[in-house]
Each structure stands twice: as C-alpha cells, then as structure tokens.
Motif scaffolding. Structure first.
Motif, PDB file in Angstrom:
ATOM      1  N   VAL A 109       0.838  -1.201   0.000  1.00 44.36           N
ATOM      2  CA  VAL A 109       0.000   0.000   0.000  1.00 44.36           C
ATOM      3  C   VAL A 109       0.876   1.255   0.000  1.00 44.36           C
ATOM      4  O   VAL A 109       0.567   2.236  -0.691  1.00 44.36           O
ATOM      5  CB  VAL A 109      -0.958  -0.001   1.208  1.00 44.36           C
ATOM      6  CG1 VAL A 109      -1.727   1.311   1.284  1.00 44.36           C
ATOM      7  CG2 VAL A 109      -1.924  -1.177   1.105  1.00 44.36           C
ATOM      8  N   GLY A 110       1.973   1.221   0.749  1.00 42.92           N
ATOM      9  CA  GLY A 110       2.877   2.373   0.773  1.00 42.92           C
ATOM     10  C   GLY A 110       3.428   2.694  -0.599  1.00 42.92           C
ATOM     11  O   GLY A 110       3.456   3.857  -1.021  1.00 42.92           O
ATOM     12  N   ALA A 111       3.868   1.664  -1.324  1.00 42.68           N
ATOM     13  CA  ALA A 111       4.397   1.888  -2.677  1.00 42.68           C
ATOM     14  C   ALA A 111       3.295   2.377  -3.611  1.00 42.68           C
ATOM     15  O   ALA A 111       3.545   3.213  -4.494  1.00 42.68           O
ATOM     16  CB  ALA A 111       5.014   0.599  -3.208  1.00 42.68           C
ATOM     17  N   SER A 112       2.075   1.884  -3.426  1.00 41.16           N
ATOM     18  CA  SER A 112       0.950   2.334  -4.245  1.00 41.16           C
ATOM     19  C   SER A 112       0.653   3.811  -4.001  1.00 41.16           C
ATOM     20  O   SER A 112       0.352   4.562  -4.940  1.00 41.16           O
ATOM     21  CB  SER A 112      -0.300   1.504  -3.930  1.00 41.16           C
ATOM     22  OG  SER A 112      -0.100   0.156  -4.268  1.00 41.16           O
ATOM     23  N   VAL A 113       0.733   4.236  -2.749  1.00 48.19           N
ATOM     24  CA  VAL A 113       0.526   5.645  -2.420  1.00 48.19           C
ATOM     25  C   VAL A 113       1.579   6.509  -3.100  1.00 48.19           C
ATOM     26  O   VAL A 113       1.270   7.559  -3.688  1.00 48.19           O
ATOM     27  CB  VAL A 113       0.551   5.863  -0.886  1.00 48.19           C
ATOM     28  CG1 VAL A 113       0.592   7.351  -0.554  1.00 48.19           C
ATOM     29  CG2 VAL A 113      -0.665   5.213  -0.235  1.00 48.19           C
ATOM     30  N   VAL A 114       2.823   6.062  -3.053  1.00 53.17           N
ATOM     31  CA  VAL A 114       3.910   6.826  -3.688  1.00 53.17           C
ATOM     32  C   VAL A 114       3.664   6.957  -5.192  1.00 53.17           C
ATOM     33  O   VAL A 114       3.754   8.051  -5.753  1.00 53.17           O
ATOM     34  CB  VAL A 114       5.276   6.165  -3.433  1.00 53.17           C
ATOM     35  CG1 VAL A 114       6.369   6.831  -4.260  1.00 53.17           C
ATOM     36  CG2 VAL A 114       5.629   6.229  -1.951  1.00 53.17           C
ATOM     37  N   ARG A 115       3.357   5.836  -5.850  1.00 54.20           N
ATOM     38  CA  ARG A 115       3.111   5.913  -7.295  1.00 54.20           C
ATOM     39  C   ARG A 115       1.912   6.800  -7.611  1.00 54.20           C
ATOM     40  O   ARG A 115       1.959   7.627  -8.533  1.00 54.20           O
ATOM     41  CB  ARG A 115       2.890   4.524  -7.880  1.00 54.20           C
ATOM     42  CG  ARG A 115       2.544   4.562  -9.372  1.00 54.20           C
ATOM     43  CD  ARG A 115       2.457   3.187  -9.971  1.00 54.20           C
ATOM     44  NE  ARG A 115       1.785   3.203 -11.271  1.00 54.20           N
ATOM     45  CZ  ARG A 115       1.529   2.128 -12.000  1.00 54.20           C
ATOM     46  NH1 ARG A 115       1.897   0.930 -11.572  1.00 54.20           N
ATOM     47  NH2 ARG A 115       0.916   2.231 -13.166  1.00 54.20           N
ATOM     48  N   GLY A 116       0.821   6.641  -6.857  1.00 55.20           N
ATOM     49  CA  GLY A 116      -0.354   7.466  -7.102  1.00 55.20           C
ATOM     50  C   GLY A 116      -0.051   8.946  -6.955  1.00 55.20           C
ATOM     51  O   GLY A 116      -0.453   9.763  -7.800  1.00 55.20           O
ATOM     52  N   LEU A 117       0.684   9.318  -5.905  1.00 57.07           N
ATOM     53  CA  LEU A 117       0.997  10.728  -5.672  1.00 57.07           C
ATOM     54  C   LEU A 117       1.967  11.267  -6.707  1.00 57.07           C
ATOM     55  O   LEU A 117       1.863  12.431  -7.125  1.00 57.07           O
ATOM     56  CB  LEU A 117       1.569  10.908  -4.261  1.00 57.07           C
ATOM     57  CG  LEU A 117       0.614  10.613  -3.100  1.00 57.07           C
ATOM     58  CD1 LEU A 117       1.287  10.909  -1.771  1.00 57.07           C
ATOM     59  CD2 LEU A 117      -0.675  11.415  -3.226  1.00 57.07           C
ATOM     60  N   VAL A 118       2.932  10.451  -7.129  1.00 52.89           N
ATOM     61  CA  VAL A 118       3.888  10.891  -8.156  1.00 52.89           C
ATOM     62  C   VAL A 118       3.159  11.174  -9.471  1.00 52.89           C
ATOM     63  O   VAL A 118       3.380  12.208 -10.115  1.00 52.89           O
ATOM     64  CB  VAL A 118       4.990   9.830  -8.365  1.00 52.89           C
ATOM     65  CG1 VAL A 118       5.800  10.124  -9.631  1.00 52.89           C
ATOM     66  CG2 VAL A 118       5.927   9.795  -7.165  1.00 52.89           C
ATOM     67  N   VAL A 119       2.280  10.263  -9.867  1.00 59.42           N
ATOM     68  CA  VAL A 119       1.514  10.466 -11.102  1.00 59.42           C
ATOM     69  C   VAL A 119       0.587  11.673 -10.959  1.00 59.42           C
ATOM     70  O   VAL A 119       0.491  12.515 -11.866  1.00 59.42           O
ATOM     71  CB  VAL A 119       0.704   9.208 -11.469  1.00 59.42           C
ATOM     72  CG1 VAL A 119      -0.202   9.488 -12.665  1.00 59.42           C
ATOM     73  CG2 VAL A 119       1.637   8.047 -11.779  1.00 59.42           C
TER      74      VAL A 119
END
Length: 255
Positions: A109-119
C-alpha cells in the motif's frame, strides 16, 4: 519488531523500484492520458458547461483528472505487482520470509501511495498551465490525496490476492474501478444530475474522494468535506481490514 520493520522497508523499496524502472509506462503514460482528457473535454465543453460560480470548466476539470490518475495508478501498482508475482512464480520468495501480514500491507500500500501521488503531481504540474487553479485549503488536498491513494492501494491488494491471472485483474479494473472512477464527478458536478442519479452518486465512495479533493482547490464542493472525510475514512478501514484478513489467512497465496 525491528526485523519486521526492516523487512517491510525492503519490500517497500523493491516495489518502488519496480514501477520506477519503467517510469515511461507507469508515470509518463498516465500523465499524457490525463492531458489528452483535459485538451479534449476542456476544449469542447469550456463554453457549454457551468459548474461552480467563478470556476471555469477547465479549472474544475483539473483536480478531477489529478485524483482520477491517483486512484487508478495506486490500484494498478499493488494489483499488478501481486498478480505478476503469482503468474511468474517468484511470489514463493516472499512466502518463505518471516514477513508479517502487516509488513506486506505497509509495503504494497505504501508503494501504491507513492506511485499514485507521483503520477497525480505530474498531472497537476502539466495541466495547471492550461487554466487558473487556486488553493483554498491545502490540508484537504493532501488528506484526500493520501486517503484516496491508500484506499486504492489496499483495494488493489485485495484484487491481486483474489485474482489468479491477468484477465481477472483487467476485469476487476474495467468493470469496477473504471466505472466508479468515471461516475465519481471527475468530469461534472453531481449537482447537474437528476435527483435519482445524484442519489446513486452518493453511494459511490470515489465521489467523496474527488469532491473533498476539489474542495481543497476551490473552497466549494457538493457535500461537506467532513462528510467526505468520514465516508472515505470508513471505506479505507473496511478495505484495509479485508486486505489484512486475506493476507493473514494466506488467501490464494499458499496452495
């Protein structure tokens, strides 16, 4: 305890590297897609659709596109990673580690949050040049971006655990995630809908994410941001609880 934290951070780092090494596909492509949506819908509807007072349609559209990108990419990150590990067979290397179900949840979930916020940040930086965009309450922007990305990361984890092949992930995204995203008010204010469809929209938790996020930019929204916060927070708790339970029981992980 330190061992679990170290394991979670290692898996988190691995997940970050996984999407960053193909950033053209995982970051640049979604940004381009959002820009195309903005150019097409903004150009066609700018003079024909009125939403909030003193807010042009293109300006109104930008936060919706940013949040749509955050949600879709957060979901895609955890779901695609897990199903890819299942199909290729390298999931066994994670199963033999002493990682707890909490460590799995935090990492994915942490990595998903990072990718979502970066995009989402990429979409915002590119689209903000097309129309004026204020910032009425930065706190709401940050809160709903984080909660929305976390919710979709956890939902992607549930989908990845449930699915056994890529076709099932695609079906989950096409028949659940995509319709709920497009019907969440990304391209319109639900105030313009007939009463029946307004009621249907209020059953969609994605609507509250988009509406609360947009409140941070314009200071106006279709519902109170506190109501949106309650709905999104409750949805996050439920989906996270389901994901944790599936991880704890090894659902479709250990055969």
């Amino acid at each position: 305890m330190s061992g679990h934290l170290e394991g979670a951070s290692t898996l988190f780092y691995k997940e970050i590297l996984r999407f960053w090494k193909v950033a053209v596909q995982t970051v640049a492509a979604p940004v381009l897609t959002a820009v195309l949506y903005l150019l097409i819908f903004g150009h066609v509807l700018e003079d024909h659709v009125k939403v909030f007072d003193q807010v042009g349609y293109t300006s109104f559209l930008i936060p919706g596109l940013v949040m749509m990108s955050v949600l879709q990419n957060a979901f895609a990150n955890s779901s695609s990673s897990l199903i890819q590990s299942k199909v290729t067979g390298n999931l066994v290397f994670l199963l033999v580690t002493p990682l707890s179900h909490w460590a799995w949840l935090v990492a994915y979930v942490g990595a998903s949050v990072v990718r979502g916020l970066v995009v989402g940040l990429g979409v915002l930086l590119v689209t903000v040049w097309f129309a004026p965009l204020g910032l009425a309450a930065a706190g709401w922007v940050l809160v709903f971006a984080l909660l929305g990305a976390a919710l979709m990361g956890a939902l992607g984890l549930v989908a990845g655990l449930w699915a056994e092949k890529f076709d099932q992930i695609a079906a989950f995204q096409n028949f659940i995630v995509m319709p709920m995203t497009f019907l969440s008010g990304v391209f319109y204010s639900i105030g313009s809908l007939p009463p029946f469809w307004q009621g249907v929209s209020h059953l969609n938790p994605f609507f509250y994410i988009v509406d609360g996020f947009r409140r941070g930019f314009f200071g106006v929204s279709d519902v109170s941001p506190w109501v949106s916060l309650g709905v999104v927070g409750a949805s996050l708790v439920v989906v996270t609880g389901v994901a944790l339970r599936l991880l704890q029981t090894g659902y479709k992980l250990r055969h």
